[in-house]
Scaffold this active site. Structure first.
Site, PDB file in Angstrom:
ATOM      1  N   TYR A  35       0.861  -1.183   0.000  1.00  0.00           N
ATOM      2  CA  TYR A  35       0.000   0.000   0.000  1.00  0.00           C
ATOM      3  C   TYR A  35       0.893   1.228   0.000  1.00  0.00           C
ATOM      4  O   TYR A  35       2.061   1.158   0.376  1.00  0.00           O
ATOM      5  CB  TYR A  35      -0.906   0.020   1.226  1.00  0.00           C
ATOM      6  CG  TYR A  35      -0.157   0.225   2.515  1.00  0.00           C
ATOM      7  CD1 TYR A  35      -0.073   1.502   3.083  1.00  0.00           C
ATOM      8  CD2 TYR A  35       0.488  -0.826   3.156  1.00  0.00           C
ATOM      9  CE1 TYR A  35       0.636   1.712   4.255  1.00  0.00           C
ATOM     10  CE2 TYR A  35       1.186  -0.627   4.329  1.00  0.00           C
ATOM     11  CZ  TYR A  35       1.257   0.641   4.876  1.00  0.00           C
ATOM     12  OH  TYR A  35       1.954   0.841   6.031  1.00  0.00           O
ATOM     13  N   SER A 273       0.967   5.943  11.596  1.00  0.00           N
ATOM     14  CA  SER A 273       1.346   4.611  11.171  1.00  0.00           C
ATOM     15  C   SER A 273       0.158   3.809  10.700  1.00  0.00           C
ATOM     16  O   SER A 273      -0.975   4.027  11.111  1.00  0.00           O
ATOM     17  CB  SER A 273       2.063   3.865  12.294  1.00  0.00           C
ATOM     18  OG  SER A 273       1.139   3.098  13.027  1.00  0.00           O
ATOM     19  N   LYS A 274       0.430   2.898   9.805  1.00  0.00           N
ATOM     20  CA  LYS A 274      -0.618   2.042   9.256  1.00  0.00           C
ATOM     21  C   LYS A 274      -1.049   1.005  10.294  1.00  0.00           C
ATOM     22  O   LYS A 274      -2.177   0.531  10.281  1.00  0.00           O
ATOM     23  CB  LYS A 274      -0.077   1.364   8.000  1.00  0.00           C
ATOM     24  CG  LYS A 274      -1.001   0.377   7.335  1.00  0.00           C
ATOM     25  CD  LYS A 274      -2.169   1.037   6.632  1.00  0.00           C
ATOM     26  CE  LYS A 274      -3.052  -0.002   5.967  1.00  0.00           C
ATOM     27  NZ  LYS A 274      -4.337   0.532   5.558  1.00  0.00           N
ATOM     28  N   ARG A 275      -0.129   0.714  11.188  1.00  0.00           N
ATOM     29  CA  ARG A 275      -0.409  -0.320  12.179  1.00  0.00           C
ATOM     30  C   ARG A 275      -1.543   0.060  13.118  1.00  0.00           C
ATOM     31  O   ARG A 275      -2.459  -0.709  13.326  1.00  0.00           O
ATOM     32  CB  ARG A 275       0.867  -0.614  13.005  1.00  0.00           C
ATOM     33  CG  ARG A 275       2.042  -1.091  12.189  1.00  0.00           C
ATOM     34  CD  ARG A 275       1.768  -2.445  11.537  1.00  0.00           C
ATOM     35  NE  ARG A 275       1.454  -3.473  12.525  1.00  0.00           N
ATOM     36  CZ  ARG A 275       2.332  -4.309  13.024  1.00  0.00           C
ATOM     37  NH1 ARG A 275       3.584  -4.248  12.637  1.00  0.00           N
ATOM     38  NH2 ARG A 275       1.973  -5.217  13.898  1.00  0.00           N
ATOM     39  N   PRO A 277      -3.616   3.354  13.282  1.00  0.00           N
ATOM     40  CA  PRO A 277      -4.054   4.726  13.035  1.00  0.00           C
ATOM     41  C   PRO A 277      -5.180   5.092  13.993  1.00  0.00           C
ATOM     42  O   PRO A 277      -5.939   4.218  14.398  1.00  0.00           O
ATOM     43  CB  PRO A 277      -4.552   4.668  11.594  1.00  0.00           C
ATOM     44  CG  PRO A 277      -4.936   3.251  11.366  1.00  0.00           C
ATOM     45  CD  PRO A 277      -4.111   2.405  12.296  1.00  0.00           C
TER      46      PRO A 277
END
Length: 512
Positions: A35, A273-275, A277
């Site tokens: 992504y 962060s994508k972890r 959000p």
RNA sequence: GCCCCCUUCGUCUAGUGGCCCAGGACAUCUGGUUCUCAGCCAGAAGAUCACCGGUUCGAAUCCGGUAGGGGGUACCA
């Protein structure tokens, strides 16, 4: 004598017009993770803007040295995302170019050649110290509260010896960091940054087995692809010291570096962060596309995140941004993503978008929601055009057409609980009966006539302004939407009569 | 621990020694317009410029320090 601290050039001191006279080549080098992170996209945008501003080239390189799996899919995401935003590249994996290949994993020969050159010229040396031994040394240094600065035993080997040993053993290679020197980076965003080489251990440039490491690969690729401006995230600032030393060791000319601050989560300084959000915050680029953001709006919003044209301009066309972009107006502090402001910017672009373009862009959202056929029938197209017109500014995101269009496009009336509350009020049933009778014979069935007729019924029955609520609730099933007379006209006589009937039945069913 | 970076309204920012007891925008609040919602119009509130000290006639702006946040300290990228 203390070294003079070098300051950043005053803002706008030249780079906006003529400072960068030579060819400009910038690059975006994402890892194929699956992504595109919105922060990474901003970095890509800044690189792209700089290249376009100076008529240079923008290069897409894939830093895939440690990802073997599912690269194809991740690659597609990168390509599609960049194309959707309109960040076109002049050289890259798919379009080729004079300085390929554009996959880092395919440049290993170049990296090995650089390592060999450094070995041969005595700038690097093979090192057989084991990782367990290194760990022990590190622990010992930590226990003694000393900084851990490692220098390998082969450090003073001659170039030919070093090369021979490495060819034989294919062990790790360390860069021989010169001692007692100060490295100065003139960062285009941060000004002068200095490091003392004594604080830097002899870092590895190839691991045991010969595989080149990131710091080596990255700077070698930048040099060989003739990148003039390395614009990247600030987490790479520390990496720049070793990279500078490598470039110097190779005798290569240096690109200009610019380290942009990271993008923080809304309302804070924590890196987005994508972890994890914060709720409701979109991190991946594709989420913005799916939500119905316009690429132009996103470009504008992202450009304003850490960069400004002046003290008051918020809405700027892509062309205006290109013409005015410069690194010396990029902020050095992290910027928190502001979803509210992004939404507002999106609103500005939606309002300015011509109706036919808006409809064209919104149609796929309706198709996906199953509200129109694929492809839409001419009748559906006509209705959607009417809906768009009636909605006007209410459409903020392309996907909003689903919310506002459903009441007109679906077959059966669906009554929202809030609308039902209106319909339960005394007098509703009676007024609806009257309206039904009026609409059944109304000629012509157009906006002005409808409005006049409803006004007559209102006066006749004495319900007052509530009539509009009854009307809206019974015909659309909603409490919000375009003007109620617009709604009636769009629905058309047949559907209006049917819906009012359905609503009356519901009321009766509840009462009985 | 050590090295490096960062610090102006809630948020994004303007600001590079006097034009700033700090300007704009988003968000917020109040009033107006309106059949709902969204808008639009008018207005308000909101920053002792992280803190402390220094230089200067004068500092958000220059210098030193402190604190907080971030990155690095890998045979990760």
């Amino acid at each position: 004598m203390a070294p003079q601290k070098v300051r950043r050039a005053p803002r706008g001191a030249g780079s906006r017009s003529t400072r960068i006279a030579m060819e400009v080549r910038t690059r975006f080098a994402p890892s194929p993770t699956g992504y595109l992170h919105i922060g990474g996209v901003r970095t890509a945008l800044f690189n792209w803007l700089l290249a376009r501003r100076h008529g240079g080239q923008f290069i897409l390189r894939i830093d895939d040295t440690d990802t073997a799996r599912h690269v194809d899919d991740a690659l597609t995401k990168i390509f599609e995302g960049m194309r959707w935003l309109g960040l076109d590249w002049d050289e890259g994996p798919d379009v080729g170019g004079a300085h390929g290949p554009y996959f880092q994993s395919q440049r290993t020969d170049n990296h090995v050649a650089a390592i060999t050159q450094l070995l041969e010229s005595g700038k690097a040396y093979p090192c057989e110290t084991s990782t367990t031994e290194l760990d022990e040394l590190r622990e010992a240094a930590k226990a003694a509260k000393r900084p851990f600065v490692f220098r390998g035993p082969n450090r003073d080997m001659s170039g030919s010896e070093a090369l021979a040993l490495w060819k034989e053993k294919q062990c790790a290679v360390r860069f021989k960091v010169p001692q007692g020197k100060t490295t100065v980076l003139l960062d285009a965003i941060r000004g002068a940054v200095e490091w003392r080489t004594d604080m830097l251990g002899d870092f590895t440039i190839a691991r045991d087995g010969g595989k080149p490491l990131y710091n080596l690969a990255s700077i070698v690729d930048d040099i060989e692809t003739k990148i003039t401006h390395v614009v990247r995230a600030e987490e790479h600032l520390s990496n720049t010291h070793p990279q500078l030393l490598i470039a110097e060791g190779l005798g290569a000319p240096l690109p200009t570096f610019a380290h942009v601050p990271y993008v923080a989560a809304p309302g804070g300084k924590k890196k987005l962060s994508k972890r994890n959000p914060p709720p409701g915050v979109m991190v991946a680029l594709e989420e913005y596309e799916q939500a119905g953001y316009l690429p132009e709006a996103l470009v504008n919003a992202l450009a304003r995140l850490g960069w400004s044209l002046d003290d008051h301009t918020e809405i700027m066309s892509r062309q205006t941004i290109i013409e005015n972009f410069s690194l010396d107006r990029v902020t050095s502090a992290p910027a928190g993503l502001d979803p509210d402001k992004m939404y507002w910017i999106q609103d500005q672009y939606m309002t300015a978008l011509p109706a036919d373009e808006k409809i064209e862009l919104m149609m796929p959202f309706l198709v996906r929601a199953g509200l129109v056929a694929d492809p839409p029938t001419p009748e559906q197209k006509a209705v959607v055009a009417k809906i768009e017109k009636a909605c006007g500014d209410r459409l903020k995101l392309l996907s909003d057409i689903i919310r506002y269009g459903a009441m007109f496009l679906r077959e059966e009336l669906v009554i929202d609980p809030k609308a039902m509350k209106h319909l339960r009020k005394p007098g509703a049933e009676e007024v609806l009966a009257k309206l039904h009778a009026t609409f059944a014979t109304l000629e012509p069935f157009d906006l002005a006539t409808i409005e006049a007729a409803v006004n007559d019924v209102r006066e006749e029955t004495g319900v007052g302004g509530k009539i509009n609520h009854f009307l809206r609730a019974s015909t659309t099933g909603e409490t919000v939407g375009p003007g109620v007379f617009d709604c009636i006209e769009i629905l058309g006589r047949e559907k209006v009569l049917k819906n009012i009937e359905t609503a009356r039945e519901k009321i009766a069913a509840e009462a009985g």
